[in-house]
Design a protein around this motif. Structure first.
Motif, PDB file in Angstrom:
ATOM      1  N   PRO A 344      -4.597  -3.260 -10.025  1.00 36.59           N
ATOM      2  CA  PRO A 344      -3.915  -2.616 -11.158  1.00 36.59           C
ATOM      3  C   PRO A 344      -4.600  -1.313 -11.550  1.00 36.59           C
ATOM      4  N   SER A 345      -3.785  -0.301 -11.832  1.00 34.05           N
ATOM      5  CA  SER A 345      -4.348   0.975 -12.259  1.00 34.05           C
ATOM      6  C   SER A 345      -4.567   1.027 -13.760  1.00 34.05           C
ATOM      7  N   ASP A 346      -3.797   0.250 -14.513  1.00 32.29           N
ATOM      8  CA  ASP A 346      -3.900   0.241 -15.970  1.00 32.29           C
ATOM      9  C   ASP A 346      -4.023  -1.188 -16.466  1.00 32.29           C
ATOM     10  N   PRO A 347      -4.614  -1.370 -17.636  1.00 35.71           N
ATOM     11  CA  PRO A 347      -4.586  -2.697 -18.250  1.00 35.71           C
ATOM     12  C   PRO A 347      -3.195  -2.998 -18.778  1.00 35.71           C
ATOM     13  N   PRO A 348      -2.884  -4.254 -19.045  1.00 29.36           N
ATOM     14  CA  PRO A 348      -1.577  -4.579 -19.623  1.00 29.36           C
ATOM     15  C   PRO A 348      -1.365  -3.876 -20.958  1.00 29.36           C
ATOM     16  N   THR A 349      -0.133  -3.471 -21.208  1.00 28.85           N
ATOM     17  CA  THR A 349       0.258  -2.893 -22.489  1.00 28.85           C
ATOM     18  C   THR A 349       1.362  -3.759 -23.076  1.00 28.85           C
ATOM     19  N   HIS A 350       1.734  -3.468 -24.312  1.00 29.68           N
ATOM     20  CA  HIS A 350       2.812  -4.245 -24.930  1.00 29.68           C
ATOM     21  C   HIS A 350       4.083  -4.149 -24.091  1.00 29.68           C
ATOM     22  N   ARG A 351       4.374  -2.960 -23.595  1.00 31.79           N
ATOM     23  CA  ARG A 351       5.594  -2.775 -22.803  1.00 31.79           C
ATOM     24  C   ARG A 351       5.570  -3.623 -21.541  1.00 31.79           C
ATOM     25  N   THR A 352       4.459  -3.626 -20.824  1.00 29.74           N
ATOM     26  CA  THR A 352       4.413  -4.388 -19.573  1.00 29.74           C
ATOM     27  C   THR A 352       4.379  -5.885 -19.836  1.00 29.74           C
ATOM     28  N   LEU A 353       3.748  -6.294 -20.927  1.00 25.68           N
ATOM     29  CA  LEU A 353       3.706  -7.721 -21.248  1.00 25.68           C
ATOM     30  C   LEU A 353       5.086  -8.235 -21.659  1.00 25.68           C
ATOM     31  N   VAL A 354       5.817  -7.441 -22.412  1.00 31.37           N
ATOM     32  CA  VAL A 354       7.186  -7.836 -22.783  1.00 31.37           C
ATOM     33  C   VAL A 354       8.067  -7.899 -21.535  1.00 31.37           C
ATOM     34  N   ALA A 355       7.907  -6.910 -20.651  1.00 28.69           N
ATOM     35  CA  ALA A 355       8.722  -6.874 -19.437  1.00 28.69           C
ATOM     36  C   ALA A 355       8.449  -8.067 -18.535  1.00 28.69           C
ATOM     37  N   ALA A 356       7.250  -8.624 -18.608  1.00 30.31           N
ATOM     38  CA  ALA A 356       6.918  -9.780 -17.774  1.00 30.31           C
ATOM     39  C   ALA A 356       7.671 -11.035 -18.189  1.00 30.31           C
ATOM     40  N   GLY A 357       8.196 -11.068 -19.406  1.00 29.14           N
ATOM     41  CA  GLY A 357       9.033 -12.185 -19.839  1.00 29.14           C
ATOM     42  C   GLY A 357       8.274 -13.263 -20.574  1.00 29.14           C
ATOM     43  N   PRO A 358       9.008 -14.130 -21.273  1.00 27.11           N
ATOM     44  CA  PRO A 358       8.378 -15.148 -22.129  1.00 27.11           C
ATOM     45  C   PRO A 358       7.658 -16.250 -21.359  1.00 27.11           C
ATOM     46  N   ASN A 359       7.899 -16.355 -20.063  1.00 28.49           N
ATOM     47  CA  ASN A 359       7.237 -17.393 -19.268  1.00 28.49           C
ATOM     48  C   ASN A 359       6.021 -16.876 -18.502  1.00 28.49           C
ATOM     49  N   ALA A 360       5.639 -15.638 -18.780  1.00 27.50           N
ATOM     50  CA  ALA A 360       4.494 -15.051 -18.089  1.00 27.50           C
ATOM     51  C   ALA A 360       3.195 -15.747 -18.531  1.00 27.50           C
ATOM     52  N   PRO A 361       2.180 -15.752 -17.704  1.00 29.74           N
ATOM     53  CA  PRO A 361       0.920 -16.419 -18.039  1.00 29.74           C
ATOM     54  C   PRO A 361       0.313 -15.963 -19.362  1.00 29.74           C
ATOM     55  N   HIS A 362       0.562 -14.718 -19.758  1.00 35.38           N
ATOM     56  CA  HIS A 362      -0.002 -14.203 -21.001  1.00 35.38           C
ATOM     57  C   HIS A 362       0.402 -15.047 -22.206  1.00 35.38           C
ATOM     58  N   HIS A 363       1.525 -15.725 -22.126  1.00 31.98           N
ATOM     59  CA  HIS A 363       2.031 -16.493 -23.263  1.00 31.98           C
ATOM     60  C   HIS A 363       1.464 -17.908 -23.325  1.00 31.98           C
ATOM     61  N   LEU A 364       0.689 -18.309 -22.330  1.00 32.16           N
ATOM     62  CA  LEU A 364       0.146 -19.661 -22.316  1.00 32.16           C
ATOM     63  C   LEU A 364      -1.108 -19.758 -23.182  1.00 32.16           C
ATOM     64  N   VAL A 365      -1.224 -20.861 -23.911  1.00 32.35           N
ATOM     65  CA  VAL A 365      -2.454 -21.115 -24.651  1.00 32.35           C
ATOM     66  C   VAL A 365      -3.577 -21.443 -23.679  1.00 32.35           C
ATOM     67  N   GLU A 366      -3.310 -22.319 -22.758  1.00 32.85           N
ATOM     68  CA  GLU A 366      -4.264 -22.673 -21.702  1.00 32.85           C
ATOM     69  C   GLU A 366      -3.749 -22.137 -20.369  1.00 32.85           C
ATOM     70  N   PRO A 367      -4.589 -21.494 -19.576  1.00 36.50           N
ATOM     71  CA  PRO A 367      -4.148 -21.035 -18.261  1.00 36.50           C
ATOM     72  C   PRO A 367      -3.631 -22.194 -17.413  1.00 36.50           C
ATOM     73  N   ALA A 368      -2.519 -21.992 -16.766  1.00 39.81           N
ATOM     74  CA  ALA A 368      -1.864 -23.076 -16.042  1.00 39.81           C
ATOM     75  C   ALA A 368      -2.742 -23.660 -14.946  1.00 39.81           C
ATOM     76  N   ARG A 369      -3.507 -22.824 -14.270  1.00 39.06           N
ATOM     77  CA  ARG A 369      -4.272 -23.294 -13.111  1.00 39.06           C
ATOM     78  C   ARG A 369      -5.756 -23.450 -13.418  1.00 39.06           C
ATOM     79  N   ALA A 370      -6.136 -23.282 -14.667  1.00 37.74           N
ATOM     80  CA  ALA A 370      -7.552 -23.324 -14.992  1.00 37.74           C
ATOM     81  C   ALA A 370      -8.067 -24.749 -15.035  1.00 37.74           C
ATOM     82  N   LEU A 371      -9.266 -24.912 -14.558  1.00 44.35           N
ATOM     83  CA  LEU A 371      -9.999 -26.161 -14.703  1.00 44.35           C
ATOM     84  C   LEU A 371     -11.007 -25.954 -15.819  1.00 44.35           C
ATOM     85  N   ALA A 372     -11.101 -26.876 -16.735  1.00 49.43           N
ATOM     86  CA  ALA A 372     -11.942 -26.678 -17.909  1.00 49.43           C
ATOM     87  C   ALA A 372     -13.396 -26.487 -17.505  1.00 49.43           C
ATOM     88  N   PRO A 373     -13.973 -25.312 -17.778  1.00 45.12           N
ATOM     89  CA  PRO A 373     -15.367 -25.076 -17.425  1.00 45.12           C
ATOM     90  C   PRO A 373     -16.301 -25.534 -18.514  1.00 45.12           C
TER      91      PRO A 373
END
Length: 378
Positions: A344-373
Protein backbone atom coordinates in the motif's frame (compact mmCIF):
# COMPACT_ATOMS: atom_id res chain seq x y z
CA UNK A 1 2.51 8.16 0.72
CA UNK A 2 1.35 10.72 3.26
CA UNK A 3 3.64 13.49 4.49
CA UNK A 4 2.90 15.88 7.27
CA UNK A 5 3.96 17.56 10.48
CA UNK A 6 3.34 16.91 14.13
CA UNK A 7 3.62 19.23 17.08
CA UNK A 8 4.27 18.57 20.74
CA UNK A 9 3.13 22.09 21.63
CA UNK A 10 5.97 23.04 23.96
CA UNK A 11 6.21 26.59 25.32
CA UNK A 12 9.97 27.14 25.32
CA UNK A 13 12.12 30.23 25.74
CA UNK A 14 13.80 31.35 22.53
CA UNK A 15 17.47 31.23 23.58
CA UNK A 16 18.39 33.99 21.12
CA UNK A 17 15.90 36.51 22.51
CA UNK A 18 15.25 35.19 26.05
CA UNK A 19 11.50 35.45 25.39
CA UNK A 20 8.77 32.82 25.29
CA UNK A 21 5.31 32.92 23.75
CA UNK A 22 2.26 32.98 25.94
CA UNK A 23 0.09 29.87 25.95
CA UNK A 24 -2.40 31.68 23.73
CA UNK A 25 0.34 32.67 21.28
CA UNK A 26 1.65 29.11 21.19
CA UNK A 27 -1.80 27.68 20.45
CA UNK A 28 -2.37 30.23 17.69
CA UNK A 29 1.05 29.35 16.27
CA UNK A 30 0.01 25.71 16.05
CA UNK A 31 -3.06 26.76 14.10
CA UNK A 32 -0.88 28.76 11.71
CA UNK A 33 1.30 25.69 11.20
CA UNK A 34 -1.69 23.58 10.20
CA UNK A 35 -2.90 26.18 7.71
CA UNK A 36 0.57 26.54 6.21
CA UNK A 37 0.90 22.75 5.98
CA UNK A 38 -2.20 22.56 3.80
CA UNK A 39 -1.09 25.58 1.77
CA UNK A 40 2.24 23.99 0.82
CA UNK A 41 0.69 20.64 -0.08
CA UNK A 42 1.31 18.48 2.97
CA UNK A 43 -1.20 15.78 3.82
CA UNK A 44 -1.34 15.52 7.61
CA UNK A 45 -1.29 17.70 10.72
CA UNK A 46 -1.01 15.89 14.05
CA UNK A 47 -1.00 17.25 17.57
CA UNK A 48 0.25 15.70 20.77
CA UNK A 49 -1.71 15.51 24.00
CA UNK A 50 -0.08 16.75 27.19
CA UNK A 51 -1.41 17.77 30.59
CA UNK A 52 1.72 19.30 32.08
CA UNK A 53 3.86 22.38 31.49
CA UNK A 54 5.64 23.37 29.34
CA UNK A 55 3.13 21.87 26.88
CA UNK A 56 -0.24 23.36 25.90
CA UNK A 57 -2.23 20.88 23.73
CA UNK A 58 -4.35 19.27 26.46
CA UNK A 59 -7.49 19.18 24.28
CA UNK A 60 -6.62 17.75 20.84
CA UNK A 61 -10.17 17.57 19.49
CA UNK A 62 -10.76 21.24 20.29
CA UNK A 63 -7.65 22.21 18.37
CA UNK A 64 -8.36 19.83 15.48
CA UNK A 65 -12.00 20.93 15.29
CA UNK A 66 -10.88 24.52 14.72
CA UNK A 67 -8.43 23.37 12.06
CA UNK A 68 -11.15 21.28 10.39
CA UNK A 69 -13.25 24.41 10.00
CA UNK A 70 -10.40 26.29 8.31
CA UNK A 71 -9.08 23.57 5.97
CA UNK A 72 -10.42 21.45 3.14
CA UNK A 73 -8.01 18.58 2.49
CA UNK A 74 -5.72 18.26 5.49
CA UNK A 75 -5.89 14.94 7.33
CA UNK A 76 -6.27 15.60 11.06
CA UNK A 77 -4.53 13.27 13.45
CA UNK A 78 -2.90 13.04 16.84
CA UNK A 79 0.70 12.44 17.76
CA UNK A 80 -0.63 10.77 20.89
CA UNK A 81 -4.12 10.27 22.23
CA UNK A 82 -3.68 8.95 25.75
CA UNK A 83 -5.49 5.60 25.75
CA UNK A 84 -4.47 5.01 29.36
CA UNK A 85 -5.75 8.12 31.14
CA UNK A 86 -8.64 9.09 28.86
CA UNK A 87 -11.96 7.31 29.27
CA UNK A 88 -12.60 5.14 26.17
CA UNK A 89 -16.20 6.40 26.14
CA UNK A 90 -14.99 9.99 25.85
CA UNK A 91 -12.46 9.08 23.15
CA UNK A 92 -15.18 7.28 21.17
CA UNK A 93 -17.56 10.21 21.30
CA UNK A 94 -15.03 13.02 20.86
CA UNK A 95 -13.36 11.56 17.79
CA UNK A 96 -16.64 10.45 16.21
CA UNK A 97 -17.82 14.05 16.60
CA UNK A 98 -14.62 15.26 14.96
CA UNK A 99 -15.22 12.77 12.14
CA UNK A 100 -18.62 14.31 11.43
CA UNK A 101 -17.39 17.90 11.62
CA UNK A 102 -14.37 17.27 9.38
CA UNK A 103 -16.13 15.12 6.79
CA UNK A 104 -14.10 12.08 7.79
CA UNK A 105 -10.66 13.74 7.68
CA UNK A 106 -9.54 12.24 10.96
CA UNK A 107 -7.55 9.34 12.35
CA UNK A 108 -5.77 9.07 15.66
CA UNK A 109 -2.65 7.64 17.21
CA UNK A 110 -3.08 5.94 20.55
CA UNK A 111 -0.30 5.83 23.08
CA UNK A 112 0.52 5.64 26.76
CA UNK A 113 2.44 8.92 26.79
CA UNK A 114 5.81 9.50 28.39
CA UNK A 115 4.84 11.48 31.51
CA UNK A 116 4.46 9.23 34.53
CA UNK A 117 2.74 11.77 36.82
CA UNK A 118 -0.20 12.10 34.43
CA UNK A 119 -1.57 8.74 35.61
CA UNK A 120 -2.46 9.72 39.19
CA UNK A 121 -3.78 13.07 37.97
CA UNK A 122 -6.49 11.07 36.20
CA UNK A 123 -6.90 8.46 38.91
CA UNK A 124 -4.76 5.77 37.25
CA UNK A 125 -1.71 3.76 38.27
CA UNK A 126 1.33 4.15 35.99
CA UNK A 127 2.40 0.62 36.86
CA UNK A 128 -0.73 -0.64 35.11
CA UNK A 129 -0.01 1.25 31.90
CA UNK A 130 0.24 -1.67 29.49
CA UNK A 131 -2.79 -3.72 30.61
CA UNK A 132 -4.76 -0.49 30.91
CA UNK A 133 -3.90 0.41 27.30
CA UNK A 134 -4.94 -3.06 26.09
CA UNK A 135 -8.25 -3.12 27.94
CA UNK A 136 -9.22 0.45 27.08
CA UNK A 137 -8.54 -0.05 23.40
CA UNK A 138 -10.65 -3.19 23.20
CA UNK A 139 -13.53 -1.29 24.79
CA UNK A 140 -13.01 1.57 22.34
CA UNK A 141 -13.29 -0.85 19.43
CA UNK A 142 -16.58 -2.17 20.78
CA UNK A 143 -17.98 1.32 21.36
CA UNK A 144 -17.26 2.22 17.73
CA UNK A 145 -18.56 -1.03 16.26
CA UNK A 146 -21.52 -2.16 18.37
CA UNK A 147 -24.73 -0.11 18.71
CA UNK A 148 -25.33 -1.29 22.27
CA UNK A 149 -22.49 -2.28 24.59
CA UNK A 150 -22.62 -4.36 27.76
CA UNK A 151 -19.16 -4.44 29.24
CA UNK A 152 -17.22 -5.00 32.43
CA UNK A 153 -13.50 -4.89 32.97
CA UNK A 154 -10.78 -4.20 35.44
CA UNK A 155 -10.19 -0.48 35.11
CA UNK A 156 -13.53 1.33 34.85
CA UNK A 157 -17.12 0.95 35.96
CA UNK A 158 -19.27 -1.48 33.92
CA UNK A 159 -21.46 -0.38 31.02
CA UNK A 160 -24.98 -1.72 30.63
CA UNK A 161 -26.97 -1.10 27.47
CA UNK A 162 -24.69 1.82 26.57
CA UNK A 163 -24.74 3.55 23.17
CA UNK A 164 -21.99 6.02 22.30
CA UNK A 165 -23.18 9.14 20.49
CA UNK A 166 -22.63 10.15 17.83
CA UNK A 167 -21.94 6.89 16.04
CA UNK A 168 -18.93 6.97 13.71
CA UNK A 169 -19.50 8.78 10.42
CA UNK A 170 -21.03 6.45 7.80
CA UNK A 171 -20.86 3.66 10.38
CA UNK A 172 -17.09 3.55 9.85
CA UNK A 173 -14.70 4.06 12.79
CA UNK A 174 -11.59 6.18 12.32
CA UNK A 175 -8.39 4.41 11.40
CA UNK A 176 -6.16 3.90 14.42
CA UNK A 177 -2.39 4.00 14.73
CA UNK A 178 -0.71 2.56 17.80
CA UNK A 179 2.23 4.74 18.73
CA UNK A 180 5.12 3.34 20.70
CA UNK A 181 8.81 4.03 21.00
CA UNK A 182 9.77 1.31 23.45
CA UNK A 183 7.01 -1.27 24.09
CA UNK A 184 6.94 -4.48 22.00
CA UNK A 185 3.53 -5.22 23.53
CA UNK A 186 2.06 -2.23 21.65
CA UNK A 187 3.59 -3.43 18.39
CA UNK A 188 1.93 -6.78 19.14
CA UNK A 189 -1.40 -5.08 19.75
CA UNK A 190 -1.24 -3.15 16.48
CA UNK A 191 -0.41 -6.34 14.59
CA UNK A 192 -3.21 -8.25 16.30
CA UNK A 193 -5.90 -5.83 15.19
CA UNK A 194 -4.37 -5.02 11.81
CA UNK A 195 -4.13 -1.34 12.75
CA UNK A 196 -1.29 0.99 11.89
CA UNK A 197 1.95 1.20 13.87
CA UNK A 198 3.70 4.54 14.30
CA UNK A 199 7.24 4.52 15.63
CA UNK A 200 8.18 8.06 16.58
CA UNK A 201 11.84 7.40 16.12
CA UNK A 202 13.07 10.92 16.82
CA UNK A 203 15.04 9.85 19.89
CA UNK A 204 16.03 6.34 18.82
CA UNK A 205 18.80 4.74 16.83
CA UNK A 206 18.29 2.75 13.66
CA UNK A 207 18.68 -0.63 15.34
CA UNK A 208 15.90 0.00 17.85
CA UNK A 209 13.50 1.36 15.23
CA UNK A 210 14.20 -1.58 12.93
CA UNK A 211 13.51 -4.05 15.74
CA UNK A 212 10.19 -2.47 16.74
CA UNK A 213 8.88 -2.15 13.19
CA UNK A 214 9.96 -5.69 12.34
CA UNK A 215 8.04 -7.07 15.31
CA UNK A 216 4.89 -5.25 14.24
CA UNK A 217 5.22 -6.46 10.66
CA UNK A 218 5.73 -10.06 11.79
CA UNK A 219 2.65 -9.96 14.03
CA UNK A 220 0.56 -8.25 11.35
CA UNK A 221 1.30 -11.19 9.05
CA UNK A 222 0.91 -13.76 11.84
CA UNK A 223 -2.65 -12.62 12.51
CA UNK A 224 -3.66 -12.89 8.88
CA UNK A 225 -3.90 -9.26 7.79
CA UNK A 226 -1.54 -9.60 4.83
CA UNK A 227 2.14 -9.93 4.17
CA UNK A 228 4.62 -8.35 6.56
CA UNK A 229 5.62 -5.84 3.90
CA UNK A 230 1.97 -4.76 3.54
CA UNK A 231 1.65 -3.64 7.17
CA UNK A 232 0.82 0.04 7.71
CA UNK A 233 3.80 1.87 9.19
CA UNK A 234 4.43 5.50 10.07
CA UNK A 235 7.68 7.16 11.17
CA UNK A 236 8.69 10.44 12.76
CA UNK A 237 11.57 12.74 12.00
CA UNK A 238 13.07 16.11 12.91
CA UNK A 239 14.63 18.54 10.47
CA UNK A 240 16.01 22.03 10.22
CA UNK A 241 17.08 23.30 6.82
CA UNK A 242 19.13 26.11 5.29
CA UNK A 243 21.07 26.69 2.08
CA UNK A 244 24.17 25.10 3.59
CA UNK A 245 24.74 22.61 6.38
CA UNK A 246 26.94 25.10 8.19
CA UNK A 247 24.23 27.77 8.10
CA UNK A 248 21.59 25.33 9.33
CA UNK A 249 23.73 24.20 12.26
CA UNK A 250 24.74 27.74 13.12
CA UNK A 251 21.10 28.87 13.37
CA UNK A 252 19.68 25.75 15.02
CA UNK A 253 22.45 24.98 17.54
CA UNK A 254 21.31 27.36 20.33
CA UNK A 255 17.78 25.97 20.07
CA UNK A 256 19.04 22.38 20.23
CA UNK A 257 21.37 23.10 23.13
CA UNK A 258 18.55 24.60 25.23
CA UNK A 259 15.64 22.38 24.20
CA UNK A 260 13.74 20.94 27.20
CA UNK A 261 13.61 17.46 25.71
CA UNK A 262 17.23 16.95 24.72
CA UNK A 263 19.21 20.05 25.57
CA UNK A 264 22.25 19.82 27.83
CA UNK A 265 22.82 16.24 26.71
CA UNK A 266 24.51 14.84 23.60
CA UNK A 267 25.92 17.37 21.19
CA UNK A 268 24.07 18.32 18.03
CA UNK A 269 26.54 16.29 15.99
CA UNK A 270 26.18 13.23 18.24
CA UNK A 271 22.41 13.43 18.13
CA UNK A 272 22.20 13.79 14.35
CA UNK A 273 24.51 10.81 13.95
CA UNK A 274 22.51 8.48 16.21
CA UNK A 275 18.91 9.58 15.50
CA UNK A 276 16.91 10.77 12.46
CA UNK A 277 17.43 14.46 13.31
CA UNK A 278 18.77 16.11 10.15
CA UNK A 279 20.17 19.64 10.27
CA UNK A 280 21.40 20.65 6.85
CA UNK A 281 20.27 21.29 3.30
CA UNK A 282 17.02 20.11 1.69
CA UNK A 283 19.04 17.58 -0.31
CA UNK A 284 20.47 16.16 2.91
CA UNK A 285 16.97 15.84 4.36
CA UNK A 286 15.82 14.03 1.23
CA UNK A 287 18.74 11.60 1.31
CA UNK A 288 18.36 10.89 5.04
CA UNK A 289 14.60 10.40 4.89
CA UNK A 290 14.78 8.07 1.90
CA UNK A 291 17.15 5.97 3.97
CA UNK A 292 14.45 5.28 6.57
CA UNK A 293 12.92 2.68 4.26
CA UNK A 294 16.23 0.81 4.11
CA UNK A 295 15.71 -0.38 7.69
CA UNK A 296 11.96 0.10 8.27
CA UNK A 297 10.71 -1.16 4.90
CA UNK A 298 8.32 0.64 2.57
CA UNK A 299 5.99 2.69 4.75
CA UNK A 300 2.93 4.89 4.41
CA UNK A 301 3.21 8.00 6.60
CA UNK A 302 6.11 10.31 7.38
CA UNK A 303 5.63 13.09 9.94
CA UNK A 304 8.21 15.77 10.70
CA UNK A 305 8.67 17.79 13.88
CA UNK A 306 9.51 21.40 13.01
CA UNK A 307 8.08 23.66 15.73
CA UNK A 308 9.93 22.97 18.94
CA UNK A 309 12.71 24.24 21.18
CA UNK A 310 11.53 27.86 21.02
CA UNK A 311 11.83 28.37 17.26
CA UNK A 312 9.84 31.46 16.21
CA UNK A 313 6.65 30.76 14.27
CA UNK A 314 7.97 32.77 11.31
CA UNK A 315 10.98 30.46 11.09
CA UNK A 316 8.74 27.40 11.34
CA UNK A 317 6.62 28.70 8.46
CA UNK A 318 9.78 29.15 6.39
CA UNK A 319 10.73 25.57 7.17
CA UNK A 320 7.27 24.42 6.06
CA UNK A 321 7.72 26.26 2.76
CA UNK A 322 11.01 24.46 2.13
CA UNK A 323 9.55 21.11 3.18
CA UNK A 324 6.45 21.44 1.02
CA UNK A 325 8.03 22.99 -2.07
CA UNK A 326 11.48 21.38 -2.25
CA UNK A 327 11.59 18.24 -0.15
CA UNK A 328 8.24 16.42 -0.16
CA UNK A 329 7.73 16.39 -3.96
CA UNK A 330 11.06 14.59 -4.37
CA UNK A 331 10.30 12.20 -1.51
CA UNK A 332 6.90 11.32 -2.99
CA UNK A 333 8.42 10.50 -6.34
CA UNK A 334 11.34 8.49 -4.99
CA UNK A 335 9.42 6.51 -2.37
CA UNK A 336 6.80 5.51 -4.93
CA UNK A 337 9.40 4.61 -7.53
CA UNK A 338 10.89 2.00 -5.22
CA UNK A 339 7.64 0.71 -3.71
CA UNK A 340 6.49 -2.77 -4.91
CA UNK A 341 3.05 -2.80 -6.51
CA UNK A 342 1.51 -5.02 -3.82
CA UNK A 343 2.54 -2.71 -0.94
CA UNK A 344 0.00 0.00 0.00
CA UNK A 345 1.18 3.49 -0.84
CA UNK A 346 -1.15 5.23 1.63
CA UNK A 347 -2.72 4.34 4.95
CA UNK A 348 -6.48 3.75 5.00
CA UNK A 349 -8.64 6.87 4.90
CA UNK A 350 -12.32 7.35 5.64
CA UNK A 351 -13.06 7.20 1.91
CA UNK A 352 -11.23 3.92 1.35
CA UNK A 353 -12.66 2.34 4.50
CA UNK A 354 -16.21 3.24 3.49
CA UNK A 355 -15.58 1.92 -0.02
CA UNK A 356 -14.44 -1.40 1.43
CA UNK A 357 -17.98 -1.98 2.71
CA UNK A 358 -19.59 -2.89 6.03
CA UNK A 359 -18.20 -6.43 6.00
CA UNK A 360 -14.57 -5.35 5.69
CA UNK A 361 -12.16 -6.49 8.44
CA UNK A 362 -11.95 -2.92 9.76
CA UNK A 363 -15.47 -3.29 11.15
CA UNK A 364 -14.69 -6.37 13.24
CA UNK A 365 -14.18 -6.08 16.98
CA UNK A 366 -11.95 -9.15 16.94
CA UNK A 367 -9.87 -10.01 13.86
CA UNK A 368 -11.47 -12.97 12.13
CA UNK A 369 -8.26 -14.98 11.78
CA UNK A 370 -6.48 -13.86 14.92
CA UNK A 371 -5.42 -16.28 17.59
CA UNK A 372 -5.49 -14.71 21.03
CA UNK A 373 -1.91 -13.78 21.94
CA UNK A 374 -0.50 -13.58 25.39
CA UNK A 375 -0.98 -10.10 26.81
CA UNK A 376 -3.80 -9.02 24.46
CA UNK A 377 -7.14 -9.05 26.23
CA UNK A 378 -10.41 -10.13 24.72
Amino acid sequence: MQFGVFTVGDVTVDPTTATAPTEAERLRAMLRIALKAEEVGLDVFATGEHHNPPFVPSSPTTLLGWIAARTEKLQLSTATTLITTNDPVKIAEDYATLQHLSGGRVDLMLGRGNTGPVYPWFGKDAREGLPLAVENYHLLRRLWREPVVDWSGRYRTPLQGFTATPAPLDGTPPFVWHGSIRSPEIAEQAGYYGDGFFHNNIFWNIEHTEQMVRRYRERFEHYGHGGADQAIVGLGGQVFMAETEAAAKRFFRPYFDNAPVYGHGPSLEEFTESTPLTVGTPDQVIERTLGFADYAGDYQRQLFLLDHAGLPIEVVEEQLEILGREVVPVLRKEFERRRPAHVPSDPPTHRTLVAAGPNAPHHLVEPARALAPTGVGR
